[in-house]
Design an enzyme around this catalytic site. Structure first.
Site, PDB file in Angstrom:
ATOM      1  N   CYS A  56       0.162   1.572   7.371  1.00 19.36           N
ATOM      2  CA  CYS A  56      -0.468   1.908   5.986  1.00 19.36           C
ATOM      3  C   CYS A  56      -2.038   2.612   6.074  1.00 19.36           C
ATOM      4  CB  CYS A  56      -0.666   0.653   5.239  1.00 19.36           C
ATOM      5  SG  CYS A  56       0.921   0.127   4.711  1.00 19.36           S
TER       6      CYS A  56
ATOM      7  N   GLU B 128       0.757  -1.270  -0.039  1.00 16.22           N
ATOM      8  CA  GLU B 128       0.081   0.112   0.014  1.00 16.22           C
ATOM      9  C   GLU B 128       1.100   1.198  -0.032  1.00 16.22           C
ATOM     10  OE1 GLU B 128      -0.016  -2.584   2.028  1.00 16.22           O
ATOM     11  OE2 GLU B 128      -2.088  -3.063   2.659  1.00 16.22           O
TER      12      GLU B 128
HETATM   13 ZN   LIG Z   1       1.499  -1.602   5.750  1.00 16.26          ZN
END
Ligand SMILES: [Zn+2]
Length: 139
Positions: A99, A65
């Site tokens: 993330c 990500e």
């Molecule tokens: Zn991550």
């Protein structure tokens, strides 16, 4: 967030799924053997993808990500509408805490679909995945 077993084609942007699967195949994960592919659609409509990239110095590894966000921001885009995260995990792996904050920085309302090869999915908005995400407010 909802967890469901649905045919992927009915709920997921097929171009994003394809890009996430391609990135998955390119993941560099010799240490964990846990491959992740991510693809997001920038506000322009352009697709940015990323894979996890590990390192012998474990702490230097980067998530898929984050790789996708780096590609998007490096291209000059500052927001996205949708993200697909593809793994072979069951239930599908969802973005880690770091993330979630990195995604939240750009697009708290964007949709997130975490999916695996079996078509299982976990869905929600970025803000669903990270309630009360941090924002640096200038007074
Ligand atoms: Zn991550």
């Amino acid at each position: 967030m909802t967890q469901q077993q649905t045919p992927a084609s009915t709920t997921i942007d097929p171009e994003l799924l394809s890009a996430a699967r391609q990135a998955f195949a390119n993941a560099y994960a010799p240490y964990s053997a846990f491959q992740v592919g991510a693809a997001l659609r920038g506000i322009s409509g352009r697709i940015y993808s990323g894979a996890n990239v590990e390192n012998a110095s474990y702490g230097l590894g980067r998530c898929a990500e984050q790789s996708a966000i780096q590609a998007m921001a490096s291209a000059g885009e500052r927001g996205f509408t949708a993200l697909v995260v593809y793994t072979e995990a069951s239930p599908p792996a969802s973005p880690c805490g770091a993330c979630r904050q990195i995604l939240f920085e750009f697009s708290p309302e964007a949709s997130v679909v975490c999916v695996n090869a079996q078509g299982e999915s976990v869905t929600g908005s970025v803000a669903d995945f990270l309630p009360h995400g941090f924002r640096l407010e200038h007074g």
